[in-house]
Enzyme design. Structure first.
Site, PDB file in Angstrom:
ATOM      1  CG  HIS A 118      -0.230  -0.032   2.532  1.00 57.75           C
ATOM      2  ND1 HIS A 118       0.207   1.097   3.179  1.00 57.75           N
ATOM      3  CD2 HIS A 118       0.125  -1.071   3.315  1.00 57.75           C
ATOM      4  CE1 HIS A 118       0.789   0.767   4.319  1.00 57.75           C
ATOM      5  NE2 HIS A 118       0.746  -0.554   4.421  1.00 57.75           N
ATOM      6  CG  ASP A 119      -0.397   4.241   1.241  1.00 57.35           C
ATOM      7  OD1 ASP A 119      -1.269   4.952   0.722  1.00 57.35           O
ATOM      8  OD2 ASP A 119      -0.613   3.519   2.237  1.00 57.35           O
ATOM      9  N   GLY A 136       5.184  -0.984   2.673  1.00 57.40           N
ATOM     10  CA  GLY A 136       4.302   0.159   2.450  1.00 57.40           C
ATOM     11  C   GLY A 136       5.055   1.476   2.372  1.00 57.40           C
TER      12      GLY A 136
END
Length: 258
Positions: A118-119, A136
């Protein structure tokens, strides 16, 4: 061509030229651009936008973030054009705490069982070899190569055209054009072969090599940078390295002393 066994939500936006193989599942908020090919047994959900000319191989999973704080918020994933996403790759959208978006550029190769958390922000022409997880919020700039079975810790930055050797634990930020290896990564020098292949001017490569020695002459990198000869500051390669080192960061810079 969409195989009759594929499950495509009626609200998904699929270009007519897209090919989708057997038993793949496409969610309602997915958008897939022209000439993208999705092989069998692929799962794509969430607010996911996939560009043109991508090839996504069997058992790829594009699903919710592996973050305990994630609670179904509206976040997104954007994948550019002409990427090859090989078998068992997993890619997660963003989280609210990380800006809400994972972004992948163009012309990348993600080899078998690599993971984009994520991200993450992944640039163009990036190669991530087998079994490499990106934690992440990692930032991977253009033309980076990460060798097999390496692991990139969350919030880590890897600068453009850096090369990470196989089985490296990347805990510290790697400068642009850097070469980093080791159980816990240290800087081994510059990616000179990559620089020459990219056809940078010899004078700029030589200038970067000289500046590298000065920047990492001691452990006090910021002081070393402040003492650099003014001519180094005019070298575009050196300028990029200095900007990378001095910009806001979550991790320390990988050095020859790491």
């Amino acid at each position: 061509m969409i195989d009759k066994t594929a499950i495509i939500n009626k609200n998904a936006k699929i270009h007519t030229s897209v090919k989708i193989g057997p038993y793949s599942v496409i969610g309602p908020n997915v958008e897939i651009g022209e000439n993208t090919e999705i092989h069998s047994h692929v799962s794509i959900t969430g607010n996911t936008k996939i560009g043109k000319g991508n090839k996504i191989y069997p058992f790829v999973s594009i699903n919710d973030p592996q973050d305990l704080k994630y609670n179904g918020e509206e976040t997104s994933l954007v994948i550019g054009d002409n990427n090859k996403i090989r078998e068992y790759v997993t890619i997660n959208p963003g989280t609210i705490g990380g800006g809400g978006k994972t972004v992948i550029g163009n012309n990348c190769l993600f080899m078998i069982s690599s993971h984009i958390a994520h991200d993450c922000q992944v640039g163009n022409n990036v190669i991530i070899a087998n079994n490499v997880p990106l934690g992440g919020h990692a930032i991977i700039e253009d033309n980076v190569v990460i060798g097999g079975n390496s692991a990139v810790q969350q919030f880590t930055r890897i600068g453009k055209m850096a090369m990470i050797g196989g089985m490296t634990g990347v805990l510290n930020d790697v400068i642009p054009y850097g070469l980093s290896t080791g159980n816990r990564n240290s800087l081994q020098g510059l990616n000179l072969i990559g620089l020459r292949r990219a056809k940078f001017e010899n004078k700029d490569i030589l200038g970067l090599s000289e500046a590298y020695k000065e920047i990492f002459a001691t452990k006090n990198i910021n002081e070393n940078i402040s003492k650099l000869n003014g001519s180094f500051q005019k070298n575009p390669l050196v300028k990029e390295v200095i900007e990378f080192i001095t910009k806001d960061k979550k991790r320390s810079i990988c050095t020859p002393f790491s």
